[in-house]
Each structure stands twice: as structure tokens, then as C-alpha cells.
Scaffold this motif. Structure first.
Motif, mmCIF file in Angstrom:
data_model
loop_
_atom_site.group_PDB
_atom_site.id
_atom_site.type_symbol
_atom_site.label_atom_id
_atom_site.label_comp_id
_atom_site.label_asym_id
_atom_site.label_seq_id
_atom_site.Cartn_x
_atom_site.Cartn_y
_atom_site.Cartn_z
ATOM 1 N N GLN A 54 0.819 -1.206 0.026
ATOM 2 C CA GLN A 54 0.032 0.023 0.034
ATOM 3 C C GLN A 54 0.780 1.290 0.052
ATOM 4 O O GLN A 54 1.816 1.187 0.824
ATOM 5 C CB GLN A 54 -1.025 -0.017 1.236
ATOM 6 C CG GLN A 54 -1.979 1.304 1.020
ATOM 7 C CD GLN A 54 -3.127 1.098 2.163
ATOM 8 O OE1 GLN A 54 -3.587 2.043 2.855
ATOM 9 N NE2 GLN A 54 -3.574 -0.258 2.335
ATOM 10 N N LYS A 56 0.802 5.578 -0.078
ATOM 11 C CA LYS A 56 0.114 6.734 0.355
ATOM 12 C C LYS A 56 0.944 8.214 -0.079
ATOM 13 O O LYS A 56 2.095 8.221 0.252
ATOM 14 C CB LYS A 56 -0.208 7.052 1.876
ATOM 15 C CG LYS A 56 -0.824 8.520 2.046
ATOM 16 C CD LYS A 56 -2.322 8.484 1.913
ATOM 17 C CE LYS A 56 -3.125 9.299 2.393
ATOM 18 N NZ LYS A 56 -2.825 10.890 2.133
ATOM 19 N N VAL A 61 -4.377 7.010 -1.895
ATOM 20 C CA VAL A 61 -3.804 5.813 -1.452
ATOM 21 C C VAL A 61 -3.896 4.935 -2.588
ATOM 22 O O VAL A 61 -4.940 4.828 -3.205
ATOM 23 C CB VAL A 61 -4.871 5.235 -0.207
ATOM 24 C CG1 VAL A 61 -4.372 3.942 -0.072
ATOM 25 C CG2 VAL A 61 -4.653 6.250 0.932
ATOM 26 N N TRP A 62 -2.922 4.045 -2.902
ATOM 27 C CA TRP A 62 -2.739 2.980 -3.825
ATOM 28 C C TRP A 62 -2.478 1.614 -3.169
ATOM 29 O O TRP A 62 -1.835 1.454 -2.501
ATOM 30 C CB TRP A 62 -1.842 3.537 -4.934
ATOM 31 C CG TRP A 62 -1.657 2.167 -5.967
ATOM 32 C CD1 TRP A 62 -2.392 2.151 -7.211
ATOM 33 C CD2 TRP A 62 -0.756 1.172 -6.192
ATOM 34 N NE1 TRP A 62 -2.137 0.931 -7.906
ATOM 35 C CE2 TRP A 62 -1.004 0.714 -7.370
ATOM 36 C CE3 TRP A 62 0.457 0.928 -5.367
ATOM 37 C CZ2 TRP A 62 0.070 -0.653 -7.654
ATOM 38 C CZ3 TRP A 62 1.095 -0.168 -5.581
ATOM 39 C CH2 TRP A 62 0.967 -0.986 -7.107
ATOM 40 N N LYS A 63 -3.584 0.737 -3.600
ATOM 41 C CA LYS A 63 -3.214 -0.649 -2.931
ATOM 42 C C LYS A 63 -3.163 -1.896 -3.921
ATOM 43 O O LYS A 63 -3.965 -1.490 -5.084
ATOM 44 C CB LYS A 63 -4.595 -1.003 -2.194
ATOM 45 C CG LYS A 63 -5.000 0.023 -1.132
ATOM 46 C CD LYS A 63 -6.391 -0.074 -0.350
ATOM 47 C CE LYS A 63 -6.768 1.102 0.701
ATOM 48 N NZ LYS A 63 -8.284 0.685 1.154
ATOM 49 N N ALA A 79 -5.725 -6.499 0.105
ATOM 50 C CA ALA A 79 -4.858 -5.297 0.454
ATOM 51 C C ALA A 79 -5.009 -4.902 1.968
ATOM 52 O O ALA A 79 -4.562 -3.932 2.488
ATOM 53 C CB ALA A 79 -5.521 -4.203 -0.291
ATOM 54 N N HIS A 80 -6.178 -5.574 2.636
ATOM 55 C CA HIS A 80 -6.487 -5.050 4.350
ATOM 56 C C HIS A 80 -5.811 -6.216 5.155
ATOM 57 O O HIS A 80 -6.280 -5.898 6.232
ATOM 58 C CB HIS A 80 -8.018 -4.710 4.211
ATOM 59 C CG HIS A 80 -8.672 -3.875 3.359
ATOM 60 N ND1 HIS A 80 -8.378 -2.580 3.423
ATOM 61 C CD2 HIS A 80 -8.946 -4.148 2.125
ATOM 62 C CE1 HIS A 80 -9.042 -1.696 2.301
ATOM 63 N NE2 HIS A 80 -9.420 -2.914 1.487
ATOM 64 N N ALA A 280 -2.290 -0.135 5.857
ATOM 65 C CA ALA A 280 -2.865 1.301 6.112
ATOM 66 C C ALA A 280 -2.413 2.002 7.333
ATOM 67 O O ALA A 280 -1.882 3.074 7.551
ATOM 68 C CB ALA A 280 -4.369 1.353 6.104
#
Length: 378
Positions: A54, A56, A61-63, A79-80, A280
Motif C-alpha cells: 500500500q 500513500k 492511496v494505492w493498494k 490489501a487489508h 494502512a
């Protein structure tokens, strides 16, 4: 650097990424991330099971993910995902000690023995000669307990891991493993990465505050920043949802059987490397730290005062690496390796462009090409 120092070399590869020389160039923000995507795919071809990245920057934000999160089902990475962040824990611990210094509750020039009387003794080790600063910048000379042969057999090799994966290790036990060995050098005479330093740092936080170090990290950093996917797990063997599976070879080589090591009592790492987080949250933490949102200016300057390793490598401050990419961009951050996980978070000096990398396998993975691609477009 990794809690797994001494075994599977891929962890060392991620650690080595964190060593490079300083520069003042600002990183260009890239809105397509094509080079980053290609570097991620190359990691998968080189044997990484799955990746979550990820970014920023000024564009938002790019995931992105690559590979799989579960070898049995073929489910992709998320991505999380939450994951074990290993030695990234050290930046959180150093931040708490620097906050305590800012509050006048301790000095980094205090000797370890002031707060932990008699704890560091034996085999030439002497806490009366070692400062808190020397713990945080790895100049204490204290042996790295994760290099102890008995500990490695008990924790990093397959037979020992499956016997001890749910065992609780106390900080005193971990320190005692280190104190069976002579110091690597006299305090302040050299530099050597040692997880024992941060085990002791966590013990100092507890002595100064009367609270568990994890509670201090939570109420000083995790809660104020809203890091909802981050925890200091203690003896909790689970990651929490969402998460992918975590894989290891549990061997001294990167060949052989692959094991699922997702469940693990991380007290073997403790305040040197037990943090669980997600991309994140780590981006938010390091960006806020470098922007001066967590520490006063004086303490942030101390954190960024580095032990230099030479023109072509870089330096280590107080729980913080600095490095320079081929295009001259200087980054600050930390890497971490622990069972089934290799991670790194880096950010520019102004905290405006931040990247977190995580591989859910610990025998392959190289974040350097991903950083070169993201920050240099290569």
C-alpha cells in the motif's frame, strides 16, 4: 531487521534493504504505479507466496496485491490483511521511550541498571555501563538472544516450533538467553543489531510507567492515531480478521516443505517484534512520526541521529533506519521478519510519500526493487 536473525536468508535480504546512505532529494509521487506493480510480480516469480503493498502519496492511496493468501484454497491476498510486523515493533517501542524522555520521566543517558537493577549481569555484561540510548541504537554490545543455538532450535526449526509454538516466553527468559554469552563489544564501541536491546527497552517502559509496555504503546500511539488494525498481541496466537495464511520453511535453507505458521504465540519476540498491523496503519504511523505529529522536535531529532555504516549503506537511529535509493531519494522506516511474514515500511523525510510491503512467506522476498520502482520509477 528481523526477529529471525540467523536463519532463512530472505529475512536478512529484507533487513539489508534498510541500509543505505542519506540524501535530501524529495521523492516524486507516481500516479500509475506500473513499475511498482511489475516489481511486485517479479517478487512472486522469485518464490514469494503472496504480497500486499500500500502506498500513500499526494495522489491518495494505492493498494495492490499479488500471489495468494492461502495455498490450500488459492484465495488471493487482501490489501487489508493484518500480519505480524516483526521488528517494525522497535519503532513503536523507541517512540514510547522518547515520549517518556520528553515528559521528564527518564533520560536516554540513564544507565540500564537505574531502571533494571542487577538484570544485566554476567559473562562481562554490566547494565551499569550501558545507557538506554545504547539499547535503542544497538550499540550496547549485548548478545542477540535470537542467535542463541538453543533458542533457534526451539523456535525456528520445525521440531522445536511445533513443540513450542504456543509456549509463553517471559522477557526475563529472553534476556537470560543473551546473558549466557559474552558481549559482542564494549558499550558504545561498535554497532550490532540485537533483539535483546528492545526486550530490555520494553522492560524499562514497564518499570518507569508501572504499566505493560503494550498498554503504553496502545494508549500513546495506537489509539490516538486510530490504528484499528494494530495490536500488541502479548500471548494471543491469532492475527484477527482479515488475514492471509503465513508460511515458513522452518529450516536453515529456503528449500523443503512449506509449513503453515499462522498461529503462533509471539511472546518469543515480545517488545523486539510482536506487533500485528496492516499496511494502512503502518503507513499512517510512519508518516505521522516523520511529520512531527507524535514526538516533539527535540526527540524526533534524537530518533533521526544515526550510527553511520558507511557511504554506500546508511544508518540506524533510535528504532529507525535511513536509506538512500539509486535516484537519491532518502527514506526512513524499519523492516521486520517473523514466522511467515516479511515486512517493511518506509517514508520520505517529510512523511508525504509512504509505502508498506508485506510478504506472507519468510524465505523469499525483496522490498528493494519495489521501493526503487515506487520512489524512483525504476
Amino acid at each position: 531487521m528481523s526477529v529471525r536473525t540467523g536463519l532463512v536468508a530472505a529475512t536478512a535480504a529484507v533487513a539489508a534493504v534498510a541500509l543505505a546512505a542519506p540524501a535530501a532529494t524529495a521523492a516524486p509521487a507516481r500516479d500509475d504505479h506500473k513499475a511498482t506493480r511489475a516489481a511486485m510480480d517479479a517478487n512472486i516469480k522469485d518464490g514469494v507466496v503472496g504480497l500486499a503493498v500500500q502506498v500513500k502519496d499526494k495522489n491518495g492511496v494505492w493498494k495492490a496485491t499479488a500471489g495468494v493468501g492461502n495455498l490450500k484454497t488459492g484465495a488471493p491476498r487482501s490489501a487489508h490483511d493484518r500480519f505480524r510486523a516483526g521488528s517494525i515493533t522497535k519503532t513503536f517501542v523507541a517512540t514510547v521511550l522518547l515520549q517518556l524522555e520528553a515528559e521528564g520521566r527518564l533520560s536516554l543517558d540513564d544507565k540500564v541498571d537505574k531502571w533494571l537493577p542487577g538484570v544485566v549481569r554476567g559473562k562481562g555484561n554490566d547494565g551499569r555501563k550501558i545507557t538506554l540510548r545504547q539499547l535503542l541504537n544497538h550499540t550496547s554490545g549485548i548478545y542477540n538472544y535470537t542467535d542463541d543455538e538453543g533458542f533457534q532450535k526451539a523456535v525456528f526449526l520445525a521440531d522445536g516450533f511445533f513443540k513450542n509454538r504456543y509456549r509463553t516466553w517471559t522477557p526475563r527468559e529472553l534476556v537470560s538467553l543473551a546473558l549466557k554469552h559474552k558481549p559482542d563489544f564494549e558499550p558504545g564501541a561498535d554497532w550490532n543489531y540485537s533483539n535483546t536491546n528492545y526486550t530490555l527497552a520494553g522492560m524499562v517502559i514497564e518499570k518507569v510507567t508501572g504499566n505493560r509496555y503494550g498498554d503504553e504503546v496502545r494508549h500513546r500511539i495506537i489509539e490516538p492515531l486510530g490504528l484499528h488494525g494494530t495490536k500488541i498481541p502479548g500471548t494471543d496466537r491469532t492475527l484477527g480478521k482479515p488475514h492471509s495464511r503465513a508460511y515458513s520453511k522452518l529450516a536453515e535453507t529456503a528449500t523443503g516443505k512449506t509449513y503453515d505458521v499462522t498461529e503462533f504465540n509471539p511472546s518469543a519476540a515480545g517488545s523486539a517484534g510482536e506487533l500485528v498491523s496492516n499496511p494502512a496503519d503502518l503507513n499512517r504511523f510512519y508518516s505521522a512520526l516523520l511529520r512531527g505529529k507524535i514526538l516533539p522536535r527535540k526527540q524526533l531529532k534524537e530518533m533521526k541521529t544515526t550510527i553511520e555504516f558507511g557511504e554506500e549503506v546508511g544508518g540506524y537511529g533510535l528504532g529507525l533506519f535511513k536509506q538512500k535509493l539509486s535516484c537519491g531519494v532518502q527514506l526512513w522506516g524499519h523492516s521486520g521478519g517473523i514466522h511467515g511474514s516479511l515486512s517493511e515500511t518506509v517514508t520520505t523525510a517529510d512523511g508525504s510519500h509512504t509505502l508498506t510491503f508485506n510478504a506472507n512467506s519468510d524465505w523469499a522476498g525483496d522490498s528493494r526493487p519495489i521501493m526503487e520502482a515506487e520512489f524512483c520509477g525504476k
